[in-house]
Design a protein around this motif. Sequence first.
Motif: not given
Length: 70
Positions: A49, A53, A56, A58
């Motif tokens: 990943e 990611e 976490q 975004h």
Amino acid sequence: MATRSDLARRWHDLMDVNAGTIADGTATIEDVGWQLFRLHARRGQWAQEDLAEHWQLHNSLVLFNPAPVT
């Protein structure tokens, strides 16, 4: 992807690729291109990943900021 090496150094935990090495003269466009290719090939196999990611994080991709730069 970091576009400058100083950005890659400051945000080493968020940047997967340092494209600033092209401007620094320590890598060619082809070298960084292959690095990106291998990175995407690994991700396509769900083997790794990316760092955003992992942490976490975004964000929406913004290609230009219409606000004035101060």
